[in-house]
Design an enzyme around this catalytic site. Sequence first.
Site, PDB file in Angstrom:
ATOM      1  N   LYS A  11       0.840  -1.204   0.000  1.00 45.25           N
ATOM      2  CA  LYS A  11       0.000   0.000   0.000  1.00 45.25           C
ATOM      3  C   LYS A  11       0.877   1.258   0.000  1.00 45.25           C
ATOM      4  O   LYS A  11       2.098   1.175   0.242  1.00 45.25           O
ATOM      5  CB  LYS A  11      -0.916  -0.040   1.227  1.00 45.25           C
ATOM      6  CG  LYS A  11      -1.924  -1.202   1.228  1.00 45.25           C
ATOM      7  CD  LYS A  11      -2.813  -1.149   2.479  1.00 45.25           C
ATOM      8  CE  LYS A  11      -3.835  -2.262   2.518  1.00 45.25           C
ATOM      9  NZ  LYS A  11      -4.738  -2.148   3.698  1.00 45.25           N
ATOM     10  N   GLU A 137     -10.075 -10.809  -6.570  1.00 46.51           N
ATOM     11  CA  GLU A 137      -9.101  -9.712  -6.515  1.00 46.51           C
ATOM     12  C   GLU A 137      -8.059  -9.805  -7.638  1.00 46.51           C
ATOM     13  O   GLU A 137      -7.723  -8.804  -8.257  1.00 46.51           O
ATOM     14  CB  GLU A 137      -8.395  -9.717  -5.155  1.00 46.51           C
ATOM     15  CG  GLU A 137      -9.321  -9.352  -3.997  1.00 46.51           C
ATOM     16  CD  GLU A 137      -8.697  -9.557  -2.622  1.00 46.51           C
ATOM     17  OE1 GLU A 137      -9.372  -9.281  -1.630  1.00 46.51           O
ATOM     18  OE2 GLU A 137      -7.526 -10.010  -2.540  1.00 46.51           O
TER      19      GLU A 137
HETATM   20  N1  UDP Z   1      -9.724  -1.167   7.810  1.00 42.28           N
HETATM   21  C1  UDP Z   1      -9.736  -0.115   8.713  1.00 42.28           C
HETATM   22  N2  UDP Z   1     -10.474  -0.239   9.863  1.00 42.28           N
HETATM   23  C2  UDP Z   1     -11.189  -1.363  10.142  1.00 42.28           C
HETATM   24  C3  UDP Z   1     -11.170  -2.420   9.208  1.00 42.28           C
HETATM   25  C4  UDP Z   1     -10.429  -2.294   8.060  1.00 42.28           C
HETATM   26  O1  UDP Z   1      -9.085   0.905   8.490  1.00 42.28           O
HETATM   27  O2  UDP Z   1     -11.832  -1.424  11.202  1.00 42.28           O
HETATM   28  C5  UDP Z   1      -8.932  -1.027   6.575  1.00 42.28           C
HETATM   29  C6  UDP Z   1      -7.540  -1.663   6.709  1.00 42.28           C
HETATM   30  O3  UDP Z   1      -6.613  -0.873   5.957  1.00 42.28           O
HETATM   31  C7  UDP Z   1      -7.775  -3.024   6.073  1.00 42.28           C
HETATM   32  C8  UDP Z   1      -8.758  -2.692   4.952  1.00 42.28           C
HETATM   33  O4  UDP Z   1      -9.601  -1.685   5.494  1.00 42.28           O
HETATM   34  O5  UDP Z   1      -6.575  -3.614   5.607  1.00 42.28           O
HETATM   35  C9  UDP Z   1      -9.591  -3.874   4.461  1.00 42.28           C
HETATM   36  O6  UDP Z   1     -10.282  -4.415   5.530  1.00 42.28           O
HETATM   37  P1  UDP Z   1     -10.448  -5.995   5.708  1.00 42.28           P
HETATM   38  O7  UDP Z   1     -11.461  -6.201   6.787  1.00 42.28           O
HETATM   39  O8  UDP Z   1     -10.691  -6.634   4.381  1.00 42.28           O
HETATM   40  O9  UDP Z   1      -9.017  -6.429   6.317  1.00 42.28           O
HETATM   41  P2  UDP Z   1      -7.765  -7.149   5.645  1.00 42.28           P
HETATM   42  O10 UDP Z   1      -8.304  -8.260   4.771  1.00 42.28           O
HETATM   43  O11 UDP Z   1      -7.006  -6.106   4.860  1.00 42.28           O
HETATM   44  O12 UDP Z   1      -6.962  -7.663   6.799  1.00 42.28           O
END
Ligand code: UDP
Length: 168
Positions: A11, A137
């Site tokens: 990122k 994805e």
């Molecule tokens: N995210 C956030 N707050 C939250 C949950 C998610 O800022 O409470 C952001 C974080 O950058 C995360 C992305 O949104 O990586 C995607 O969320 P996901 O639940 O898919 O988590 P990941 O699969 O990336 O672990």
Amino acid sequence: MATEQTLIIVKPDGLIKSLTGNILSRLSETKLVIIGAKLVRVSEELAKEHYKHLKDKPFFDELLHYIMGDVHNTHRVLALVYQGEGAIGKVREIVGDTNPEKAHPVSIRGAYGRITTSGVFENVVHASSSPEDAEQEIKLWFSPFEVVGDIYPTRDVVLEKVKTKVWA
Ligand code: UDP
Ligand code: MG
């Protein structure tokens, strides 16, 4: 264990903190192979599609700005596809919990992520979390020609009058 593919994204915070080399070294511990890699300037459309499962969250708009690079003023991310046995789980293990404060300190997110004052998890990398998510994805971020190997079925189409750019 089944052969899997998984999408990794370094990122904008990962790029601006010069963590790319470190992240790739950590991921190489998995002995998985890289079958796709490219820099992407993330459009709003791509960001919205990638994070559509979070569209009702209060942090959604900020999350879009973050992945598009507006927050770090670097409008690119590094997208990679890794392949191998149990690829999704192996990568998620090294990447760590979504919340960088809960992530194991030795994981990539635990070591380098942070939570902003507005509550967004700037967690340095994205990694697919299931085979279904990974397929969706990878198809969203990569075209069949951009990955090495026939990972998903393709079909032939004939394009006519497609405007594109070539070097002048
Ligand atoms: N995210 C956030 N707050 C939250 C949950 C998610 O800022 O409470 C952001 C974080 O950058 C995360 C992305 O949104 O990586 C995607 O969320 P996901 O639940 O898919 O988590 P990941 O699969 O990336 O672990
Ligand atoms: Mg996710």
